[in-house]
Design an enzyme around this catalytic site. Structure first.
Site, short mmCIF file in Angstrom:
data_model
loop_
_atom_site.label_atom_id
_atom_site.label_comp_id
_atom_site.label_asym_id
_atom_site.label_seq_id
_atom_site.Cartn_x
_atom_site.Cartn_y
_atom_site.Cartn_z
N MET A 26 -3.90 -9.41 -12.02
CA MET A 26 -2.54 -9.55 -12.54
C MET A 26 -2.59 -9.83 -14.05
O MET A 26 -3.39 -10.67 -14.50
CB MET A 26 -1.79 -10.69 -11.85
CG MET A 26 -1.53 -10.51 -10.36
SD MET A 26 -0.63 -9.02 -9.90
CE MET A 26 0.91 -9.20 -10.80
N MET A 68 2.34 -9.32 -1.75
CA MET A 68 2.50 -10.66 -2.32
C MET A 68 3.15 -11.51 -1.24
O MET A 68 4.33 -11.86 -1.31
CB MET A 68 3.34 -10.59 -3.60
CG MET A 68 2.54 -10.02 -4.76
SD MET A 68 3.58 -9.42 -6.09
CE MET A 68 3.93 -7.78 -5.46
N ASP A 99 5.34 -2.74 -3.96
CA ASP A 99 5.29 -4.21 -4.05
C ASP A 99 6.04 -4.83 -2.89
O ASP A 99 7.26 -4.72 -2.78
CB ASP A 99 5.92 -4.67 -5.37
CG ASP A 99 5.00 -4.42 -6.55
OD1 ASP A 99 3.86 -4.92 -6.53
OD2 ASP A 99 5.42 -3.72 -7.49
N MET A 108 7.04 -8.32 -1.20
CA MET A 108 7.16 -9.75 -1.51
C MET A 108 7.96 -10.43 -0.41
O MET A 108 8.94 -9.87 0.08
CB MET A 108 7.88 -9.95 -2.84
CG MET A 108 7.27 -9.22 -4.01
SD MET A 108 8.11 -9.69 -5.54
CE MET A 108 7.37 -8.53 -6.69
N HIS A 166 0.82 -3.46 -2.50
CA HIS A 166 0.47 -4.75 -3.09
C HIS A 166 1.24 -5.83 -2.34
O HIS A 166 2.43 -6.00 -2.53
CB HIS A 166 0.83 -4.73 -4.59
CG HIS A 166 0.57 -6.01 -5.30
ND1 HIS A 166 1.08 -6.27 -6.56
CD2 HIS A 166 -0.14 -7.11 -4.96
CE1 HIS A 166 0.69 -7.47 -6.94
NE2 HIS A 166 -0.04 -8.00 -5.99
N HIS A 185 2.80 2.57 -6.30
CA HIS A 185 2.50 1.16 -6.07
C HIS A 185 3.70 0.51 -5.39
O HIS A 185 4.82 0.51 -5.92
CB HIS A 185 2.23 0.50 -7.43
CG HIS A 185 1.81 -0.92 -7.38
ND1 HIS A 185 0.52 -1.33 -7.11
CD2 HIS A 185 2.52 -2.05 -7.58
CE1 HIS A 185 0.45 -2.64 -7.15
NE2 HIS A 185 1.66 -3.13 -7.44
N ASP A 215 -1.97 -5.04 -13.40
CA ASP A 215 -0.57 -4.99 -12.94
C ASP A 215 0.24 -6.03 -13.68
O ASP A 215 -0.04 -7.23 -13.58
CB ASP A 215 -0.56 -5.26 -11.43
CG ASP A 215 0.83 -5.15 -10.81
OD1 ASP A 215 1.78 -4.80 -11.53
OD2 ASP A 215 0.94 -5.42 -9.60
N SER A 255 5.11 1.46 -10.17
CA SER A 255 5.58 0.46 -9.21
C SER A 255 7.05 0.71 -8.89
O SER A 255 7.89 0.76 -9.79
CB SER A 255 5.41 -0.93 -9.81
OG SER A 255 6.29 -1.83 -9.17
#
Ligand code: DX5
Ligand code: ZN
Length: 226
Positions: free
Chosen positions: A139, A70, A37, A39, A68, A35, A177, A11
């Site tokens: 998660m 979020m 992330d 957000m 991913h 990965h 994760d 990540s």
């Protein structure tokens, strides 16, 4: 039955963002996916990067992107990541009222579709949706921040999902994760995970590529044999 090789997906949240392209290139040849992330400071309190940065980073590496999201309103944003060349686009079940429709959209845009389940969300209501997905991200922390402590009892969801996937002969990666490191990856693999996100354990290591290889080998040794 052949057991698929475990996927290790470092990540970028734990990487040095000022040197992001170099950090990612340093794990090429060792990592399977990277990965990413995303957000939005709404679905989670934290804020990271969005589509323009992902588009730039896409041009800097050959590694497949495991995005991913979020974020709130993934139906608005997720297809853009598929169009940007992401290999897999995962959005949260808690943020989407029609996950199957969005999975179809992602697949028709040429990406794999992933469904993420946060810490406080049960897995059972989503099991019947899994044939529409390529990855299921469970998660093992509360989504939002890197560097948190792994929560072992969340692996019960992995066990439930693994049983369902195997019984239904589904082709789906079960990804974990949060807090995945050398001292936790084996129990996640034993529970049935076959894709592993690791931020701190990779980019916090002196040799990130070596850390990836070590994690994969620990996962491989612990994976249940068919
Ligand atoms: C947190 C992110 C994770 C995070 C994992 O919400 O989804 O991918 O970067 O970081 P570590 O491996 O440090 O727990
Ligand atoms: Zn993540």
């Amino acid at each position: 039955m052949t057991v698929p090789l475990p996927i290790v997906a470092p990540s970028i949240l734990a990487a040095d963002f000022a040197r992001l392209a170099d950090e990612v290139r340093a794990i090429e040849g060792a990592a399977d996916w990277v990965h990413v992330d995303v957000m939005d400071n709404h679905f989670v309190p934290n804020l990271t990067i969005g589509l323009p940065v992902v588009q730039s980073l896409r041009a800097a590496t050959r590694l497949p992107f495991d995005v991913h999201l979020m974020i709130e309103d993934p139906r608005r944003w997720a297809p853009g990541y598929a169009d940007a060349g992401a290999y897999n686009v995962t959005f949260h079940a808690e943020a989407c009222d029609d996950p199957v429709a969005l999975a179809k959209e992602l697949r028709s845009a040429g990406a794999k579709a992933g469904l993420a389940i946060d810490r406080d969300t049960p897995i059972e209501p989503y099991l019947d949706l899994l044939p529409s997905f390529d990855t299921l991200l469970i998660m093992t922390i509360k989504a939002g921040f890197g560097g948190q402590r792994f929560i072992p009892h969340l692996l019960d969801k992995v066990r439930t999902a693994r049983h369902h996937v195997d019984a239904g002969h589904l082709e789906l990666r079960i990804e974990v994760d949060g807090g995945i490191a050398a001292d936790t990856i084996a129990e996640a693999a034993e529970a049935g995970a076959d894709a592993f996100v690791a931020g701190t354990a990779v980019f916090g290591a002196d040799d990130p590529a070596e850390a990836v290889r070590r994690l994969r080998s620990l996962a491989r040794c612990a994976a249940p044999r068919a």
